[in-house]
Design a protein around this motif. Structure first.
Motif, PDB file in Angstrom:
ATOM      1  N   MET A   1       0.906  -1.142   0.112  1.00  0.00           N
ATOM      2  CA  MET A   1      -0.101  -0.092   0.012  1.00  0.00           C
ATOM      3  C   MET A   1       0.747   1.217  -0.067  1.00  0.00           C
ATOM      4  N   SER A   2       0.684   2.136  -0.925  1.00  0.00           N
ATOM      5  CA  SER A   2       1.373   3.523  -0.961  1.00  0.00           C
ATOM      6  C   SER A   2       0.933   4.431   0.185  1.00  0.00           C
ATOM      7  N   ASP A   3       2.059   5.055   0.571  1.00  0.00           N
ATOM      8  CA  ASP A   3       1.915   5.963   1.948  1.00  0.00           C
ATOM      9  C   ASP A   3       1.247   7.198   1.348  1.00  0.00           C
ATOM     10  N   ASP A   4       1.044   7.459   0.084  1.00  0.00           N
ATOM     11  CA  ASP A   4       0.524   8.897  -0.405  1.00  0.00           C
ATOM     12  C   ASP A   4      -1.028   8.410  -0.938  1.00  0.00           C
ATOM     13  N   LEU A   5      -1.463   7.340  -0.443  1.00  0.00           N
ATOM     14  CA  LEU A   5      -2.966   7.077  -0.949  1.00  0.00           C
ATOM     15  C   LEU A   5      -3.667   8.134   0.066  1.00  0.00           C
ATOM     16  N   ARG A   6      -4.765   8.686  -0.267  1.00  0.00           N
ATOM     17  CA  ARG A   6      -5.579   9.340   0.488  1.00  0.00           C
ATOM     18  C   ARG A   6      -6.114   8.239   1.333  1.00  0.00           C
ATOM     19  N   ALA A   7      -6.410   8.805   2.796  1.00  0.00           N
ATOM     20  CA  ALA A   7      -7.042   7.891   3.832  1.00  0.00           C
ATOM     21  C   ALA A   7      -8.531   8.184   3.751  1.00  0.00           C
ATOM     22  N   SER A   8      -9.270   6.994   4.114  1.00  0.00           N
ATOM     23  CA  SER A   8     -10.846   7.425   4.085  1.00  0.00           C
ATOM     24  C   SER A   8     -11.027   7.514   5.376  1.00  0.00           C
ATOM     25  N   ASP A   9     -12.516   7.708   5.678  1.00  0.00           N
ATOM     26  CA  ASP A   9     -13.079   8.001   6.984  1.00  0.00           C
ATOM     27  C   ASP A   9     -12.873   6.470   7.678  1.00  0.00           C
ATOM     28  N   GLU A  10     -13.097   5.508   6.998  1.00  0.00           N
ATOM     29  CA  GLU A  10     -13.216   4.164   7.612  1.00  0.00           C
ATOM     30  C   GLU A  10     -11.485   4.077   7.964  1.00  0.00           C
ATOM     31  N   ASP A  11     -10.767   4.393   7.363  1.00  0.00           N
ATOM     32  CA  ASP A  11      -9.453   4.120   7.723  1.00  0.00           C
ATOM     33  C   ASP A  11      -8.918   4.854   8.855  1.00  0.00           C
ATOM     34  N   ARG A  12      -9.654   6.221   9.142  1.00  0.00           N
ATOM     35  CA  ARG A  12      -9.130   6.975  10.310  1.00  0.00           C
ATOM     36  C   ARG A  12      -9.904   6.238  11.524  1.00  0.00           C
ATOM     37  N   ASP A  13     -11.318   5.642  11.145  1.00  0.00           N
ATOM     38  CA  ASP A  13     -11.879   5.272  12.329  1.00  0.00           C
ATOM     39  C   ASP A  13     -11.273   3.763  12.853  1.00  0.00           C
ATOM     40  N   ARG A  14     -10.545   3.195  11.973  1.00  0.00           N
ATOM     41  CA  ARG A  14      -9.981   1.769  12.093  1.00  0.00           C
ATOM     42  C   ARG A  14      -8.971   2.033  13.168  1.00  0.00           C
ATOM     43  N   VAL A  15      -7.996   3.007  12.788  1.00  0.00           N
ATOM     44  CA  VAL A  15      -7.168   3.560  13.523  1.00  0.00           C
ATOM     45  C   VAL A  15      -7.514   4.133  14.860  1.00  0.00           C
ATOM     46  N   ALA A  16      -8.669   4.937  14.929  1.00  0.00           N
ATOM     47  CA  ALA A  16      -9.120   5.388  16.300  1.00  0.00           C
ATOM     48  C   ALA A  16      -9.522   4.148  17.417  1.00  0.00           C
ATOM     49  N   ALA A  17     -10.085   3.027  16.548  1.00  0.00           N
ATOM     50  CA  ALA A  17     -10.331   1.859  17.431  1.00  0.00           C
ATOM     51  C   ALA A  17      -9.298   1.191  18.108  1.00  0.00           C
ATOM     52  N   VAL A  18      -8.038   1.463  17.253  1.00  0.00           N
ATOM     53  CA  VAL A  18      -6.891   0.711  17.839  1.00  0.00           C
ATOM     54  C   VAL A  18      -6.243   1.456  18.966  1.00  0.00           C
ATOM     55  N   LEU A  19      -6.520   2.917  18.780  1.00  0.00           N
ATOM     56  CA  LEU A  19      -5.758   3.789  19.794  1.00  0.00           C
ATOM     57  C   LEU A  19      -6.789   3.446  21.001  1.00  0.00           C
ATOM     58  N   GLY A  20      -8.324   3.498  20.852  1.00  0.00           N
ATOM     59  CA  GLY A  20      -9.353   3.435  21.829  1.00  0.00           C
ATOM     60  C   GLY A  20      -8.741   1.963  22.959  1.00  0.00           C
ATOM     61  N   GLU A  21      -8.599   1.069  21.958  1.00  0.00           N
ATOM     62  CA  GLU A  21      -8.445  -0.363  22.701  1.00  0.00           C
ATOM     63  C   GLU A  21      -6.965  -0.025  23.436  1.00  0.00           C
ATOM     64  N   ALA A  22      -6.053   0.576  22.964  1.00  0.00           N
ATOM     65  CA  ALA A  22      -4.745   0.816  23.590  1.00  0.00           C
ATOM     66  C   ALA A  22      -4.614   1.634  24.891  1.00  0.00           C
ATOM     67  N   LEU A  23      -5.531   2.665  24.871  1.00  0.00           N
ATOM     68  CA  LEU A  23      -5.825   3.491  26.022  1.00  0.00           C
ATOM     69  C   LEU A  23      -6.521   2.824  27.179  1.00  0.00           C
ATOM     70  N   ALA A  24      -7.688   1.681  26.858  1.00  0.00           N
ATOM     71  CA  ALA A  24      -8.494   1.202  27.660  1.00  0.00           C
ATOM     72  C   ALA A  24      -7.599   0.096  28.326  1.00  0.00           C
ATOM     73  N   THR A  25      -6.636  -0.458  27.567  1.00  0.00           N
ATOM     74  CA  THR A  25      -5.871  -1.433  28.265  1.00  0.00           C
ATOM     75  C   THR A  25      -4.406  -0.948  29.000  1.00  0.00           C
ATOM     76  N   GLY A  26      -4.404   0.439  28.747  1.00  0.00           N
ATOM     77  CA  GLY A  26      -3.189   1.021  29.494  1.00  0.00           C
ATOM     78  C   GLY A  26      -1.919   1.009  28.723  1.00  0.00           C
ATOM     79  N   ARG A  27      -1.979   0.916  27.514  1.00  0.00           N
ATOM     80  CA  ARG A  27      -0.730   0.908  26.626  1.00  0.00           C
ATOM     81  C   ARG A  27      -0.533   2.409  26.491  1.00  0.00           C
ATOM     82  N   LEU A  28      -1.516   3.452  26.317  1.00  0.00           N
ATOM     83  CA  LEU A  28      -1.330   4.474  26.045  1.00  0.00           C
ATOM     84  C   LEU A  28      -2.073   5.352  27.311  1.00  0.00           C
ATOM     85  N   THR A  29      -1.257   6.456  27.624  1.00  0.00           N
ATOM     86  CA  THR A  29      -1.854   7.534  28.333  1.00  0.00           C
ATOM     87  C   THR A  29      -2.948   8.549  27.870  1.00  0.00           C
ATOM     88  N   SER A  30      -3.865   8.973  28.870  1.00  0.00           N
ATOM     89  CA  SER A  30      -4.958   9.868  27.957  1.00  0.00           C
ATOM     90  C   SER A  30      -4.392  11.091  27.358  1.00  0.00           C
TER      91      SER A  30
END
Length: 184
Positions: A1-30
């Motif tokens: 996958m090329s890094d210069d491809l435009r990101a979709s809302d679904e792509d951003r939501d998928r990353v947000a879900a991973v970040l949310g799980e990381a916050l909930a499990t203590g891998r990321l601070t608030s």
């Protein structure tokens, strides 16, 4: 996958879900979560999204975990209270039956900019507390009950919370603050 491809809302939501799980499990601070989430929704290309989850597990998963997509919270002949830091789903069904269900979203980890709460109380009380900056869209109805959605429109920069479903012989309250009910 090329890094210069435009990101979709679904792509951003998928990353947000991973970040949310990381916050909930203590891998990321608030603070780390907030910074990365801002960068996620400001990203225009896939190349901008990749570094945000590179140091987190399950980053290469093609889809968000099922519990991030859909969950049901019930209360049958009793009282259920969901509050504190918990991971909400994109689509959450709230279904109290002959009971009380209190859901506090003020500290919940939301998996994207918009979530849908399908409210289906029957002969019950359903209370939802939303964050101060949330935008509330009420698309539901009530039959032989009371529906009080006083969440307002928020400040414009918060999550969108869509309220759907039918309350039957029930009381549904959506509020920003604790008013006539107790979350303790």
């Amino acid at each position: 996958m090329s890094d210069d491809l435009r990101a979709s809302d679904e792509d951003r939501d998928r990353v947000a879900a991973v970040l949310g799980e990381a916050l909930a499990t203590g891998r990321l601070t608030s603070l780390e979560h907030a910074d990365r989430l801002d960068a996620t929704y400001g990203a225009k290309t896939m190349g901008e999204l990749v570094p945000l989850t590179r140091d987190l597990p399950d980053v290469k998963a093609a889809h968000a975990p099922q519990e991030v997509e859909r969950q049901t919270i019930e209360a049958t002949f009793g009282k259920t209270l969901r509050k504190g830091r918990w991971v909400a789903s994109r689509h959450t069904r709230l279904a109290p039956r002959f009971g009380a269900l209190i859901v506090d979203l003020t500290e919940a980890v939301l998996p994207g900019r918009e979530i849908t709460l399908e409210c289906a109380p029957a002969f019950s009380k359903l209370i939802i507390r939303v964050p101060d900056n949330a935008q509330i869209i009420d698309e539901g109805s009530t039959v032989f009950g009371k529906r009080n959605v006083s969440g307002g429109t928020g400040t414009g920069n918060g999550p969108v919370i869509r309220i759907t479903g039918r309350a039957s012989f029930s009381k549904l309250i959506v509020s920003r603050g604790v008013t006539d009910w107790n979350l303790r």
